[in-house]
Every structure is written in C-alpha cells, then in structure tokens.
Scaffold this active site. Structure first.
Site, short mmCIF file in Angstrom:
data_model
loop_
_atom_site.label_atom_id
_atom_site.label_comp_id
_atom_site.label_asym_id
_atom_site.label_seq_id
_atom_site.Cartn_x
_atom_site.Cartn_y
_atom_site.Cartn_z
N GLY A 126 94.48 77.67 15.94
CA GLY A 126 95.13 76.64 16.74
C GLY A 126 95.92 77.31 17.85
O GLY A 126 95.52 78.32 18.41
N CYS A 127 97.08 76.77 18.14
CA CYS A 127 97.94 77.32 19.18
C CYS A 127 98.41 78.72 18.80
O CYS A 127 98.88 78.95 17.69
CB CYS A 127 99.15 76.39 19.38
SG CYS A 127 100.34 77.04 20.56
N PHE A 128 98.29 79.65 19.73
CA PHE A 128 98.66 81.03 19.40
C PHE A 128 100.16 81.24 19.23
O PHE A 128 100.60 82.22 18.65
CB PHE A 128 98.07 82.06 20.36
CG PHE A 128 98.20 81.81 21.84
CD1 PHE A 128 99.28 81.17 22.41
CD2 PHE A 128 97.20 82.27 22.68
CE1 PHE A 128 99.38 80.97 23.78
CE2 PHE A 128 97.29 82.08 24.06
CZ PHE A 128 98.38 81.43 24.60
#
Length: 176
Positions: free
Chosen positions: A10-12
C-alpha cells in the site's frame, strides 16, 4: 551480512515508518518499482499510469533480523489478501509485493505465504506478488521519513498511526 529487499504494502509511508524502528534495519528508502516508466514520479505513480508500485527498499543485517522476520512484519503491516488496494488506496500502485534479490529470499517468501494460507491466518488467500527485484526509483525527498515529519497530517492520524500502534505492540521485541 547486509541484505536488501523491496516491499510494497500500500502506501509506502506506513511501512517505511514501521521498518525504521526495527532492530537490524540499516536503512529504509521509499520509492517505486515494478513498472514500465523510466521516469516515475509520485504524481504519475498515484495516477496509476506507470505500472510501478509504491515500495520501500530496505537494507538489513541478517545477523540481527532474518529475512523471514522481515517478511513476518510485512504480512502484519497490511492486508496481503486485497488485490491492488490497501484500505482507501486503490490501484496497482498499492499492490502487495515482495521484490526479492536472491533465490533464498524467494523461497522464504513462498514458504511463508504457503504457511499463512495453510493456517488460514487471513480469511482469504494471500495475493502478494513475489517477483525478482527490478530497478528501484527513489521517491521524491518529501516522502522520505514522511510520518515523522508530518505526524499531524490527516492521513497519518487516520491510517498510519493505528497501524503503527498495532505494529509496535505486536513486534515490541523487534524494536530499536
């Protein structure tokens, strides 16, 4: 010995913040990999036009933390059963992915996925992509250590903070 691995969950921002606090982790860098664009930017990756996933490139000392432990943390930081999404973040850029650098890492990842599926730890089968590492593109400077620099942002408070709280409780023994 120092190892490297690229992970997409997902979002880093979420996974970078978690791994920065893990014993044996030498460095964590957010970036992009797994796509076709030779010049990915955050804007283009978020639009889903590059084929790249948001990833972190992690360097770790496997005398302190094993590849399996790195991956056990990975599988607890996100939902690896969601195809091309994590919560409200939707698209192939948010896919669950392990980009390995050697066959040993691939074998460890495949075996761990098989064990997790066998024990029905998640209600659905894991859809994590396990692929050889491709070129890594470093994210723009604004994304490096984003959570620590922006703890008051709405996204950090609503999405990242709850994940980090659970992570810190579950993996307390692994924290610096």
């Amino acid at each position: 010995m120092t190892q490297e691995l690229m992970l997409g969950a997902g979002c880093f921002w979420c996974i970078e913040a978690a791994y920065l606090s893990v014993k044996g982790v030498i460095s964590v860098e957010p970036g992009y990999s797994g796509g076709h664009s030779a010049t990915p930017s955050y804007h283009d990756v978020c639009r889903g036009i590059t084929g790249h996933a948001e990833v972190i490139k992690i360097h770790y000392d496997d005398n302190i933390i094993s590849t399996r432990e790195i991956l056990e943390i990975f599988f607890n930081l996100h939902d690896p059963t969601q195809l091309n999404r994590q919560g409200y973040d939707v698209g192939t850029q948010y896919r669950s992915a392990i980009f390995f650098y050697n066959d040993q890492q691939r074998v460890i990842a495949d075996k761990l996925i098989q064990e997790i599926n066998h024990h029905s730890i998640w209600p659905e089968p894991i859809v994590t992509e396990v692929s050889p590492a491709q070129k890594f593109y470093v994210a723009e400077q604004a994304h490096k250590d984003y959570v620590n620099k922006n703890p008051e942002s709405r996204y950090c408070q609503l999405v990242v903070s709850p994940k980090l709280a659970k992570f810190k409780q579950t993996f307390a023994k692994n924290l610096k």
